[in-house]
Design a protein around this motif. Sequence first.
Motif, PDB file in Angstrom:
ATOM      1  N   GLU A 167       0.827  -1.222   0.000  1.00 15.54           N
ATOM      2  CA  GLU A 167       0.000   0.000   0.000  1.00 15.54           C
ATOM      3  C   GLU A 167       0.861   1.272   0.000  1.00 15.54           C
ATOM      4  O   GLU A 167       0.550   2.239  -0.695  1.00 15.54           O
ATOM      5  CB  GLU A 167      -0.955  -0.023   1.211  1.00 15.54           C
ATOM      6  N   GLU A 168       1.972   1.272   0.743  1.00 12.87           N
ATOM      7  CA  GLU A 168       2.760   2.525   0.815  1.00 12.87           C
ATOM      8  C   GLU A 168       3.426   2.863  -0.517  1.00 12.87           C
ATOM      9  O   GLU A 168       3.903   3.991  -0.703  1.00 12.87           O
ATOM     10  CB  GLU A 168       3.771   2.512   1.976  1.00 12.87           C
ATOM     11  N   SER A 254       1.440  14.458   7.899  1.00  7.62           N
ATOM     12  CA  SER A 254       1.869  13.194   7.298  1.00  7.62           C
ATOM     13  C   SER A 254       0.689  12.567   6.572  1.00  7.62           C
ATOM     14  O   SER A 254      -0.477  12.808   6.908  1.00  7.62           O
ATOM     15  CB  SER A 254       2.360  12.231   8.379  1.00  7.62           C
ATOM     16  N   ARG A 256      -0.368   9.589   6.659  1.00 11.03           N
ATOM     17  CA  ARG A 256      -1.179   8.729   7.532  1.00 11.03           C
ATOM     18  C   ARG A 256      -2.186   9.571   8.331  1.00 11.03           C
ATOM     19  O   ARG A 256      -3.369   9.248   8.417  1.00 11.03           O
ATOM     20  CB  ARG A 256      -0.251   7.974   8.489  1.00 11.03           C
ATOM     21  N   ASN A 257      -1.707  10.671   8.890  1.00  9.45           N
ATOM     22  CA  ASN A 257      -2.594  11.505   9.717  1.00  9.45           C
ATOM     23  C   ASN A 257      -3.685  12.172   8.883  1.00  9.45           C
ATOM     24  O   ASN A 257      -4.845  12.216   9.288  1.00  9.45           O
ATOM     25  CB  ASN A 257      -1.793  12.565  10.466  1.00  9.45           C
ATOM     26  N   ARG A 259      -4.906  11.221   5.956  1.00 11.33           N
ATOM     27  CA  ARG A 259      -5.852  10.228   5.433  1.00 11.33           C
ATOM     28  C   ARG A 259      -6.792   9.739   6.520  1.00 11.33           C
ATOM     29  O   ARG A 259      -7.978   9.519   6.273  1.00 11.33           O
ATOM     30  CB  ARG A 259      -5.085   9.048   4.863  1.00 11.33           C
ATOM     31  N   SER A 260      -6.290   9.544   7.734  1.00 13.29           N
ATOM     32  CA  SER A 260      -7.198   8.989   8.740  1.00 13.29           C
ATOM     33  C   SER A 260      -8.266  10.020   9.107  1.00 13.29           C
ATOM     34  O   SER A 260      -9.407   9.665   9.390  1.00 13.29           O
ATOM     35  CB  SER A 260      -6.444   8.450   9.957  1.00 13.29           C
ATOM     36  N   SER A 428       3.216  10.913   0.039  1.00 10.26           N
ATOM     37  CA  SER A 428       1.889  10.451  -0.383  1.00 10.26           C
ATOM     38  C   SER A 428       0.736  11.203   0.275  1.00 10.26           C
ATOM     39  O   SER A 428      -0.411  10.784   0.191  1.00 10.26           O
ATOM     40  CB  SER A 428       1.763   8.945  -0.141  1.00 10.26           C
ATOM     41  N   HIS A 433      -5.767   6.890  -0.055  1.00  6.71           N
ATOM     42  CA  HIS A 433      -5.583   5.554   0.507  1.00  6.71           C
ATOM     43  C   HIS A 433      -6.721   4.639   0.035  1.00  6.71           C
ATOM     44  O   HIS A 433      -7.835   5.106  -0.216  1.00  6.71           O
ATOM     45  CB  HIS A 433      -5.578   5.641   2.034  1.00  6.71           C
TER      46      HIS A 433
END
Length: 485
Positions: A167-168, A254, A256-257, A259-260, A428, A433
């Motif tokens: 995925e990354e 980031s 991850r942050n 996207r969540s 990214s 995602h």
Amino acid sequence: MAKAFDMVLFGGGGDLSLRKLIPALYRAYKEGGLNKDTRILPVCRKQEDADAYLKTAQQALKTHLRDGEYDEKSWKAFSPLLRGVALDISKPDEKWDVLADLLGNDPKRVRLFYLAIPPAVFGPCCENLSVKGLIHENSRVVVEKPLGYNAKTADEINSKIAEFFPEENIFRIDHYLGKETVQNLLALRFSNVLFEHLWDAKTIDHIQISISETVGLEGRAGFYDDTGALRDMVQNHLLQLLCLIAMESPNSMSARNIRSEKIKVLEALRPLTDEKVDENIVRGQYVAGGLGKELVPGYLEELKAANSTTETFVAIRAHIDNWRWTGVPFYLRTGKRMEKRCAEIVIQYKKVSHSVYQPEAGEVLPNRLVIRLQPEESIKMVLMAKKMDSLTMELQPVELNLSLSETYDSFKSDAYKRLMLDAAANNSALFIHRDEVAAAWAWVDPIIDRWRETSNQPQLYRAGTWGPQASNELLAESGHHWFNP
Ligand code: BG6
């Protein structure tokens, strides 16, 4: 400047590559964003197309760059980076060896595989890359919408790609996220103290996100008639913009942050099912009409079909059921062949709680923040002020205006340039995602189901207008109206 990398452009001779990707790479090079040792390897099916690629690319640049951007000197410097490669992506034959030889085997050198091809061939293409040993630890794959036709097909596509790339290393593009003003929207929200306290149901009355286009089918009749505006624009671009406006502050910028937080918004969208679909959505299709000085044909005429119920326009009243947004309507609208090309987000604030002025001062209108993504990029705040030179206390709306193109002389944004350089740099944050794709489809699927079950007929609107009258009525039900540019 990005470190030198290799980009294999599958679908190198296709519309997306010639219209957007090659011009974006040229721009990046000309502006000093691409290292001269970067290699761009557009893949064509036929050998003669690969051999003639430089000519094709040069012509594409002349056609698709903005006035004054093309010049022979830059082309001479940029063109050695390009080299057409011929292979059939679905056949694992010896032609792949040419690509393998060109790429060499330096595991440190970043490889971007850009799949500007239909999703049906993503699988065979990735499989051949894998069989031929071309995927190494620094290989990334870039994919474009349409990512599926519904949640199920999107999941199949994503699972197929996931067999070959973690995925990354999968970069799903929504080119709206590469637009300069969209990134500025995040800067506005999360680097100014001013807005956070004024960004919720207590102060905001409603929000409009509208992407209107003047173009029609643009030679994509087959694709578009199977797709329609909801899948083509709402499932991706409009919902992504909605996420950026509505999301909570991420812990950091980031991927991850960010996207969540976006996923939480998608999951809080109030589902539209059954009769809620009929009550909250207007579906339209254009008929012939005057666009500027031109008379343009209707959808069915462009399609050369006697009938089709595909929507070319959609307007939605959505709600986000969470602490911050409860009770605030989010109006989403998009359409082809509308009066003007414009993408705009309007944040309409509430009225002041009490007017201290005499009636002669005029109405105290609510503030409005207008974020325009195109055709020009600007951020505008509409405030109330005293009318200049008036001896009495008369009020009038005035604009605080930040026009990016007027403020920055050399301002030339290009979403694809930004996103390709981000993918090369392994950033990214502006990509989607897999879970976001799934959450967006989960909201969109029941709408399509309802239309299919009820054989919903789109409401007709004349080309060159702002869509069906029912779209105005949708807002009028709550005392609102569209702010047409
Ligand atoms: C694409 C859609 O994703 O976005 C097209 O498939 C649409 O139908 C296009 O025209 C709009 O992009 P932009 O950047 O021109 O607003």
